[in-house]
Design an enzyme around this catalytic site. Structure first.
Site, PDB file in Angstrom:
ATOM      1  NE  ARG A   1       1.677   4.242  13.666  1.00 25.74           N
ATOM      2  CZ  ARG A   1       1.026   3.360  12.900  1.00 25.74           C
ATOM      3  NH1 ARG A   1       1.331   2.092  12.959  1.00 25.74           N
ATOM      4  NH2 ARG A   1       0.088   3.760  12.077  1.00 25.74           N
TER       5      ARG A   1
ATOM      6  CG  ASN B   1       7.899   3.852   2.027  1.00 24.94           C
ATOM      7  OD1 ASN B   1       7.283   4.580   1.246  1.00 24.94           O
ATOM      8  ND2 ASN B   1       7.316   3.246   3.038  1.00 24.94           N
TER       9      ASN B   1
ATOM     10  CE  LYS C   1       6.035  -0.021   9.458  1.00 23.96           C
ATOM     11  NZ  LYS C   1       6.284  -0.866   8.301  1.00 23.96           N
TER      12      LYS C   1
ATOM     13  CE  LYS D   1       1.320  12.127   6.289  1.00 22.52           C
ATOM     14  NZ  LYS D   1       1.520  11.679   4.939  1.00 22.52           N
TER      15      LYS D   1
ATOM     16  CD  GLU E   1      -2.627   1.321  -0.005  1.00 24.76           C
ATOM     17  OE1 GLU E   1      -3.309   0.398  -0.457  1.00 24.76           O
ATOM     18  OE2 GLU E   1      -2.517   2.429  -0.591  1.00 24.76           O
TER      19      GLU E   1
ATOM     20  CB  CYS F   1       5.836   4.289   6.392  1.00 25.84           C
ATOM     21  SG  CYS F   1       4.170   3.612   6.457  1.00 25.84           S
TER      22      CYS F   1
HETATM   23  N1  LIG Z   1       0.124   3.849   8.069  1.00 27.00           N
HETATM   24  C1  LIG Z   1       0.476   4.096   6.827  1.00 27.00           C
HETATM   25  O1  LIG Z   1       0.459   5.226   6.364  1.00 27.00           O
HETATM   26  C2  LIG Z   1       0.921   2.970   5.910  1.00 27.00           C
HETATM   27  C3  LIG Z   1       1.051   3.212   4.548  1.00 27.00           C
HETATM   28  C4  LIG Z   1       1.440   2.168   3.709  1.00 27.00           C
HETATM   29  C5  LIG Z   1       1.704   0.913   4.247  1.00 27.00           C
HETATM   30  N2  LIG Z   1       1.590   0.698   5.580  1.00 27.00           N
HETATM   31  C6  LIG Z   1       1.846  -0.653   6.102  1.00 27.00           C
HETATM   32  O2  LIG Z   1       0.601  -1.273   6.396  1.00 27.00           O
HETATM   33  C7  LIG Z   1       0.717  -2.122   7.540  1.00 27.00           C
HETATM   34  C8  LIG Z   1      -0.308  -1.717   8.585  1.00 27.00           C
HETATM   35  O3  LIG Z   1       0.011  -0.415   9.032  1.00 27.00           O
HETATM   36  P1  LIG Z   1      -0.997   0.456   9.920  1.00 27.00           P
HETATM   37  O4  LIG Z   1      -0.384   1.784  10.073  1.00 27.00           O
HETATM   38  O5  LIG Z   1      -2.358   0.321   9.352  1.00 27.00           O
HETATM   39  O6  LIG Z   1      -0.916  -0.372  11.310  1.00 27.00           O
HETATM   40  P2  LIG Z   1      -1.826  -0.191  12.610  1.00 27.00           P
HETATM   41  O7  LIG Z   1      -0.954  -0.554  13.740  1.00 27.00           O
HETATM   42  O8  LIG Z   1      -2.524   1.122  12.568  1.00 27.00           O
HETATM   43  O9  LIG Z   1      -2.957  -1.316  12.418  1.00 27.00           O
HETATM   44  C9  LIG Z   1      -2.751  -2.686  12.554  1.00 27.00           C
HETATM   45  C10 LIG Z   1      -4.046  -3.326  13.053  1.00 27.00           C
HETATM   46  O10 LIG Z   1      -3.932  -4.740  13.026  1.00 27.00           O
HETATM   47  C11 LIG Z   1      -4.594  -5.288  14.146  1.00 27.00           C
HETATM   48  N3  LIG Z   1      -4.123  -6.661  14.380  1.00 27.00           N
HETATM   49  C12 LIG Z   1      -2.921  -7.080  14.831  1.00 27.00           C
HETATM   50  N4  LIG Z   1      -2.888  -8.420  14.936  1.00 27.00           N
HETATM   51  C13 LIG Z   1      -4.101  -8.875  14.520  1.00 27.00           C
HETATM   52  C14 LIG Z   1      -4.689 -10.159  14.404  1.00 27.00           C
HETATM   53  N5  LIG Z   1      -4.013 -11.261  14.736  1.00 27.00           N
HETATM   54  N6  LIG Z   1      -5.964 -10.243  13.952  1.00 27.00           N
HETATM   55  C15 LIG Z   1      -6.655  -9.146  13.635  1.00 27.00           C
HETATM   56  N7  LIG Z   1      -6.154  -7.888  13.725  1.00 27.00           N
HETATM   57  C16 LIG Z   1      -4.887  -7.754  14.172  1.00 27.00           C
HETATM   58  C17 LIG Z   1      -4.273  -4.306  15.244  1.00 27.00           C
HETATM   59  O11 LIG Z   1      -5.182  -4.410  16.330  1.00 27.00           O
HETATM   60  C18 LIG Z   1      -4.389  -2.965  14.506  1.00 27.00           C
HETATM   61  O12 LIG Z   1      -5.699  -2.446  14.571  1.00 27.00           O
HETATM   62  C19 LIG Z   1       2.167  -1.993   8.000  1.00 27.00           C
HETATM   63  O13 LIG Z   1       2.923  -3.037   7.444  1.00 27.00           O
HETATM   64  C20 LIG Z   1       2.603  -0.682   7.410  1.00 27.00           C
HETATM   65  O14 LIG Z   1       3.998  -0.617   7.160  1.00 27.00           O
HETATM   66  C21 LIG Z   1       1.186   1.695   6.426  1.00 27.00           C
END
Ligand SMILES: NC(=O)c1ccc[n+]([C@@H]2O[C@H](COP(=O)([O-])OP(=O)(O)OC[C@H]3O[C@@H](n4cnc5c(N)ncnc54)[C@H](O)[C@@H]3O)[C@@H](O)[C@H]2O)c1
Length: 434
Positions: free
Chosen positions: A331, A211, A266, A324, A151, A263
């Protein structure tokens, strides 16, 4: 198409809501029962502009549901997306894949009928193959394929990024999975947004490469800014002169307090680890990480300078602490390095942030939260602009300077100009790279 989105964080929730808006039947699953309860009440757990309305619209249309029941949601789905966190693993900087693998196992047990298991989380090369093995092991008869679909949305502009992406990257191993993924993204295909199909490894690498490149671009301009200060150049003019070159582009060329967020820190760290493990050190990325840490330290020195060399006994107003604007995400925000340094040096810190307080209270102990920038500056010795929220872009600097005990400003987002600040009555004004 029936979609189960496992993990309802920033990415899972935005993706789930947007897929339902495409017309798919979506269930967003999370193992945090409080989050599911909130969503079922119609409350959005994060701040993301426009998300509440789009969520309400699709819930009302009956296309979007929330659930804590992973097995049922997976059993009914044609495509299951993994969107759980992949934070930095303690100790070695690698991506922590515990959540991804745990979910893969649960999915494996629950699959029924042909299903495509899609990893949306950012994961190192080889993870999708590992997910496939885990599912195969727990359910040897399962009929499934894996796909990688990293994503690229930006927090703060997530819905627009998802609905009008520069591109969608999909890694697959079979025609059948490719067909399902094309169905998932059909509305974007029809509107001619590029949906790029490739192999699993290339899709996984594309996310880290993108990234790391963006983090390098930001860090490049931040390092240039330091040199500009020394030689008497203005980084804003340099950025403009550079960015108009079509080969360079003007995005991510704004000097500031260093990159942060959920992002870049990490993902650069994980890429450095991946390179080391494969005997191809990512030297540029490793340097970017080092320079970015130095940039944050340089910001602390700037604030110290306008405070007469010491924070002790000073009252400092900090405007913006989220990484931002237009997000409540804290984070790895630069504020988490800078604010504790001010407090550690003996300053009293007042913080103003339109959305940061919920998350920030636990992360920034000892600060006073104030809801108005002018109030925060009352009798203060310095004001620091850390995040460029719109409401900090058109401050009445005269009014602000008048309220302060010492009119000192560190504008770490280069919103104002030295002349403007001086005219408004600021005795000291420092920015970045000018
Ligand atoms: N935040 C961003 O802007 C962004 C953009 C692109 C990609 N990503 C990637 O997307 C991924 C998710 O990022 P995020 O920021 O949404 O994370 P986040 O921490 O906001 O959300 C993760 C969710 O997963 C849930 N979860 C964990 N274990 C679980 C399980 N066993 N069953 C069900 N739910 C479970 C958590 O409770 C949490 O709500 C990461 O790998 C991140 O690098 C994030």
């Amino acid at each position: 198409m029936k979609i189960a989105m496992i993990g309802t964080g920033y990415v899972g929730l935005v993706s789930g809501v947007c897929f339902s808006d495409f017309g798919h039947e979506v269930v967003c699953v999370d193992n945090n029962p409080e989050k599911i309860a909130m969503l079922e009440r119609g409350e959005v757990p994060i701040y993301e502009p426009g998300l509440d309305d789009l969520m309400a619209k699709n819930v009302a249309a009956g296309r979007l549901n929330f659930s804590g029941d992973l097995p049922k949601s997976v059993a009914e789905a044609d495509a299951v997306f993994i969107a759980v966190g992949t934070p930095t693993r303690r100790g070695d900087g690698h991506a922590d894949l515990t959540f991804v693998y745990a979910v893969a196992e649960e999915i494996g047990k629950a699959i029924s009928g042909y299903t495509v298991v899609v990893t949306k989380s950012t994961v190192p090369v080889g993870t999708n193959r590992q997910v496939k093995q885990i599912i195969r092991k727990v359910n040897p008869d399962a009929e499934f394929d894996v796909a990688s679909n990293p994503e690229f949305l930006r927090e703060g502009a997530a819905i627009d990024d998802f609905m009008r992406p520069d591109r969608v990257v999909v890694g697959v191993q079979s025609e059948r999975a490719s067909d399902v993924m094309q169905d998932v993204y059909r509305p974007l295909f029809l509107r001619e947004f590029p949906v790029v199909m490739m192999d699993l490894e290339s899709a996984e690498m594309t996310k880290y490469a993108a990234n790391a490149f963006l983090a390098a671009k930001i860090t490049f301009i931040n390092e240039m800014a330091a040199l500009c200060e020394r030689v008497g150049a203005d980084i804003k003019q340099v950025s403009k002169g550079m960015g108009l070159d079509g080969r360079i582009g003007n995005k991510f060329l704004h000097a500031g307090p260093g990159y942060g967020g959920s992002c870049f820190p990490k993902d650069t760290s994980a890429l450095a680890r991946i390179g080391q493990e494969h005997g191809i050190p990512m030297q540029i990325t490793e340097t970017v990480i080092k320079v970015n840490n130095e940039v944050k330290r340089r910001m602390i020195e700037k604030v110290q300078d306008i405070c007469g060399g010491s924070f002790n006994g000073k009252t400092i107003a900090v405007l913006g602490v989220t990484f931002k604007p237009n997000t409540d995400d804290m984070r790895d925000a630069p504020s988490l390095t800078i604010v504790p340094a001010l407090i550690g040096g003996g300053a009293k810190v007042r913080v103003v942030d339109p959305q940061g307080r919920n998350e920030g209270e636990a992360l920034l102990p000892g600060v006073q939260w104030i809801d108005d920038a002018y109030k925060a500056c009352n009798n203060a010795d310095a004001v620091v602009i850390l995040t460029e929220w719109n409401e900090f872009r058109a401050l009445d600097l005269k009014r602000m300077a008048k309220k302060m005990k010492q009119a000192n400003m560190a504008d770490l987002r280069n919103i104002y100009s030295p002349i403007e600040a001086k005219r408004a009555g600021f005795e000291n004004y420092v920015a970045v790279g000018r």
